[in-house]
Write a protein that holds these residues in place. Sequence first.
Motif, mmCIF file in Angstrom:
data_model
loop_
_atom_site.group_PDB
_atom_site.id
_atom_site.type_symbol
_atom_site.label_atom_id
_atom_site.label_comp_id
_atom_site.label_asym_id
_atom_site.label_seq_id
_atom_site.Cartn_x
_atom_site.Cartn_y
_atom_site.Cartn_z
ATOM 1 N N ARG A 110 25.072 5.428 -31.858
ATOM 2 C CA ARG A 110 25.596 4.483 -32.850
ATOM 3 C C ARG A 110 24.960 3.125 -32.579
ATOM 4 O O ARG A 110 25.297 2.451 -31.589
ATOM 5 N N PRO A 111 24.038 2.702 -33.465
ATOM 6 C CA PRO A 111 23.450 1.366 -33.283
ATOM 7 C C PRO A 111 24.321 0.292 -33.951
ATOM 8 O O PRO A 111 24.902 0.519 -35.007
ATOM 9 N N THR A 112 24.404 -0.847 -33.303
ATOM 10 C CA THR A 112 25.130 -1.998 -33.853
ATOM 11 C C THR A 112 24.179 -3.183 -33.844
ATOM 12 O O THR A 112 23.636 -3.543 -32.792
ATOM 13 N N PHE A 113 23.956 -3.792 -35.010
ATOM 14 C CA PHE A 113 23.077 -4.949 -35.133
ATOM 15 C C PHE A 113 23.917 -6.212 -35.019
ATOM 16 O O PHE A 113 24.841 -6.436 -35.807
ATOM 17 N N ASP A 114 23.595 -7.045 -34.065
ATOM 18 C CA ASP A 114 24.356 -8.282 -33.824
ATOM 19 C C ASP A 114 23.424 -9.470 -34.062
ATOM 20 O O ASP A 114 22.576 -9.799 -33.232
ATOM 21 N N ARG A 115 23.578 -10.145 -35.236
ATOM 22 C CA ARG A 115 22.722 -11.284 -35.570
ATOM 23 C C ARG A 115 23.069 -12.505 -34.726
ATOM 24 O O ARG A 115 22.218 -13.336 -34.454
ATOM 25 N N PHE A 116 24.296 -12.623 -34.330
ATOM 26 C CA PHE A 116 24.716 -13.775 -33.539
ATOM 27 C C PHE A 116 24.009 -13.798 -32.188
ATOM 28 O O PHE A 116 23.552 -14.840 -31.725
ATOM 29 N N LEU A 117 23.884 -12.601 -31.540
ATOM 30 C CA LEU A 117 23.221 -12.508 -30.238
ATOM 31 C C LEU A 117 21.751 -12.100 -30.344
ATOM 32 O O LEU A 117 21.061 -11.989 -29.339
ATOM 33 N N ASP A 118 21.257 -11.878 -31.573
ATOM 34 C CA ASP A 118 19.892 -11.410 -31.816
ATOM 35 C C ASP A 118 19.563 -10.164 -30.985
ATOM 36 O O ASP A 118 18.569 -10.101 -30.266
ATOM 37 N N GLN A 119 20.404 -9.164 -31.104
ATOM 38 C CA GLN A 119 20.180 -7.930 -30.349
ATOM 39 C C GLN A 119 20.740 -6.719 -31.075
ATOM 40 O O GLN A 119 21.540 -6.849 -31.991
ATOM 41 N N ILE A 120 20.294 -5.570 -30.620
ATOM 42 C CA ILE A 120 20.813 -4.292 -31.115
ATOM 43 C C ILE A 120 21.502 -3.622 -29.945
ATOM 44 O O ILE A 120 20.931 -3.488 -28.858
ATOM 45 N N LEU A 121 22.735 -3.197 -30.162
ATOM 46 C CA LEU A 121 23.483 -2.477 -29.139
ATOM 47 C C LEU A 121 23.520 -1.015 -29.559
ATOM 48 O O LEU A 121 23.982 -0.682 -30.646
ATOM 49 N N PRO A 127 25.908 15.138 -24.346
ATOM 50 C CA PRO A 127 26.616 16.409 -24.511
ATOM 51 C C PRO A 127 27.653 16.663 -23.425
ATOM 52 O O PRO A 127 28.564 17.451 -23.611
ATOM 53 N N PHE A 128 27.520 15.967 -22.296
ATOM 54 C CA PHE A 128 28.459 16.172 -21.197
ATOM 55 C C PHE A 128 29.594 15.158 -21.218
ATOM 56 O O PHE A 128 30.369 15.071 -20.272
ATOM 57 N N GLY A 129 29.692 14.357 -22.287
ATOM 58 C CA GLY A 129 30.790 13.410 -22.433
ATOM 59 C C GLY A 129 30.588 12.082 -21.725
ATOM 60 O O GLY A 129 31.523 11.304 -21.591
ATOM 61 N N ILE A 130 29.385 11.791 -21.288
ATOM 62 C CA ILE A 130 29.114 10.535 -20.603
ATOM 63 C C ILE A 130 28.744 9.490 -21.651
ATOM 64 O O ILE A 130 27.895 9.718 -22.501
ATOM 65 N N ARG A 131 29.414 8.346 -21.576
ATOM 66 C CA ARG A 131 29.134 7.258 -22.522
ATOM 67 C C ARG A 131 28.103 6.320 -21.913
ATOM 68 O O ARG A 131 28.088 6.079 -20.716
ATOM 69 N N GLY A 132 27.256 5.802 -22.770
ATOM 70 C CA GLY A 132 26.253 4.864 -22.295
ATOM 71 C C GLY A 132 25.946 3.817 -23.342
ATOM 72 O O GLY A 132 26.285 3.970 -24.515
ATOM 73 N N GLU A 133 25.320 2.739 -22.899
ATOM 74 C CA GLU A 133 24.928 1.654 -23.790
ATOM 75 C C GLU A 133 23.532 1.184 -23.417
ATOM 76 O O GLU A 133 23.176 1.138 -22.244
#
Length: 141
Positions: A110-121, A127-133
């Motif tokens: 899931r990409p999130t575009f943040d214009r305030f911070l000028d970044q993409i999160l 598949p193993f349920g591990i979350r990452g960013e």
Amino acid sequence: MPKQIKLYYDVRGARTITETPTDSDGYEMTYHYVTLTTPQVAIIAWEAYSEAEAQQLAEKIQSFLMSAESQISVASDSFDLGDLLVSITCSLVILAVFTGIIVAGLTRHRPTFDRFLDQILEEYLTPFGIRGEKTYSFRDV
């Protein structure tokens, strides 16, 4: 293993041949063959494990040839290392492709575009349920 059936016509005799080639490293390997003699040519028909086995097979063929038959049919199991390697390689490629498809289908991004911070999160779930960013700057993209 697949069965191979070969039909030899006008067989006149059988004999054994022993070859001992030397490879580039100086290693010698001995091969024992049974050949069938026809009016045109001698055909290498079988490879034996030992000289005694080759001789025994040649004698059985000679006794068969003393009968009234003019053809001989032989069923043998064949093993071809090249075919085995191709089969294993194809199987591994197919397994890798299907594994990649399954993993790609199970991984959520899931990409999130943040214009305030000028970044993409980019948030993801494996598949193993591990979350990452992962964070990417607009300048880097």
